[in-house]
Enzyme design. Structure first.
Site, PDB file in Angstrom:
ATOM      1  N   VAL A   1       0.836  -1.201   0.000  1.00  0.00           N
ATOM      2  CA  VAL A   1       0.000   0.000   0.000  1.00  0.00           C
ATOM      3  C   VAL A   1       0.867   1.247   0.000  1.00  0.00           C
ATOM      4  O   VAL A   1       0.616   2.211  -0.730  1.00  0.00           O
ATOM      5  CB  VAL A   1      -0.960   0.002   1.207  1.00  0.00           C
ATOM      6  CG1 VAL A   1      -1.733   1.316   1.269  1.00  0.00           C
ATOM      7  CG2 VAL A   1      -1.936  -1.174   1.116  1.00  0.00           C
TER       8      VAL A   1
ATOM      9  N   PRO B   1      11.537   0.534   8.946  1.00  0.00           N
ATOM     10  CA  PRO B   1      12.746  -0.290   9.019  1.00  0.00           C
ATOM     11  C   PRO B   1      13.032  -0.938   7.671  1.00  0.00           C
ATOM     12  O   PRO B   1      12.101  -1.317   6.946  1.00  0.00           O
ATOM     13  CB  PRO B   1      12.384  -1.340  10.077  1.00  0.00           C
ATOM     14  CG  PRO B   1      11.326  -0.700  10.905  1.00  0.00           C
ATOM     15  CD  PRO B   1      10.533   0.146   9.947  1.00  0.00           C
TER      16      PRO B   1
ATOM     17  N   GLY C   1      11.221  -3.939   6.529  1.00  0.00           N
ATOM     18  CA  GLY C   1       9.803  -3.851   6.185  1.00  0.00           C
ATOM     19  C   GLY C   1       9.536  -3.311   4.800  1.00  0.00           C
ATOM     20  O   GLY C   1       8.365  -3.158   4.408  1.00  0.00           O
TER      21      GLY C   1
ATOM     22  N   ASP D   1      -6.915   2.516   4.760  1.00  0.00           N
ATOM     23  CA  ASP D   1      -7.974   1.578   5.125  1.00  0.00           C
ATOM     24  C   ASP D   1      -8.709   1.960   6.411  1.00  0.00           C
ATOM     25  O   ASP D   1      -9.366   1.116   7.022  1.00  0.00           O
ATOM     26  CB  ASP D   1      -7.410   0.149   5.248  1.00  0.00           C
ATOM     27  CG  ASP D   1      -8.477  -0.908   4.997  1.00  0.00           C
ATOM     28  OD1 ASP D   1      -9.410  -0.629   4.220  1.00  0.00           O
ATOM     29  OD2 ASP D   1      -8.392  -2.002   5.591  1.00  0.00           O
TER      30      ASP D   1
END
Length: 240
Positions: free
Chosen positions: A33, A53, A56, A116
């Site tokens: 996303v 990080p 990620g 979201d």
């Protein structure tokens, strides 16, 4: 008695083209996303900082970091990251942390989008069709992103080819017209004349209009006449 004015339809969003060129956009997160949000911001020529990080980052975000398309802060979000931010896009899988980002943005009056979570968004991302300068966005106001994508594809299928090229040429013609008639008093006439060109010329003519054609067409502005592309080129051939 029926009103002659449009009926108010509440519950919508104010659809605008937000200019973020050279603005500082902070993206919290580095997954799929976030990758989409980053691309939207880069397409709008924003200066993007990604805080996440390194572990990620997905492949796309890692690529943009490696290419120096974005600035990367290799750690989790900290409140100090909001310093200097003009907009915040949060896309992390941690509802509590996301809400914390949202509250901090509210305190500092920074417009934010929490992925979201519609109630925690100052604005929504829609499904966008892009063809050069042409952008068509479909929004469901946060209710159905997939349906927005389906509607956008249907709209895009109805658009003629080369629409983007035609719009680019119209933009060039408008700029040249402002040089010919720069006075603010000429504004209404400029708008009317440009509207006439767009309505009377075929899309193919707008696509194939070149710089010489524009110069020839602009010689008719003062009279208000709008010749066809064929007439413009015929008159140009007659010039010594």
């Amino acid at each position: 008695m029926p009103s002659k004015f449009p009926e108010v339809q509440g519950g919508g969003s104010l659809i605008i083209a937000w200019q973020v060129q050279q603005k500082n956009v902070l993206v919290v997160g580095g997954g799929e996303v976030a990758a989409g949000r980053i691309l939207h911001a880069l397409n709008a020529d924003a200066k993007v900082t990604v805080v996440c990080p390194a572990s990620g980052l997905n492949d796309e975000v890692a690529f943009r970091v490696s290419q120096s398309q974005v600035t990367h802060i290799d750690r989790n979000f900290e409140p100090a990251d909001l310093e200097g931010a003009d907009m915040v896009l949060c896309a992390i899988d941690d509802p509590e942390a996301s809400t914390s980002v949202w509250k901090l943005c509210k305190e500092r009056r920074i417009p934010a989008n929490i992925a979201d979570v519609p109630p925690e968004c100052d604005f929504y991302f829609g499904s966008v069709h892009r063809d050069g300068p042409l952008q068509v966005m479909v929004s469901t106001n946060g209710n159905g992103p997939k349906l927005a994508s389906i509607v956008r594809k249907k709209i895009a299928d109805t658009l003629p080819d080369n629409m983007g090229a035609a719009i680019e040429n119209v933009g060039k013609l408008r700029k040249k017209l402002r040089d010919v008639a720069p006075s603010p008093q000429e504004g209404p006439k400029r708008m009317k004349w440009m509207s006439g060109v767009c309505e009377s010329w075929r899309l193919e003519d707008l696509v194939h209009m070149n710089e010489r054609d524009m110069a020839g067409l602009l010689t008719h502005y003062e009279s208000g006449r709008i010749p066809t592309l064929g007439e413009v080129r015929t008159s140009l051939l007659a010039l010594p």
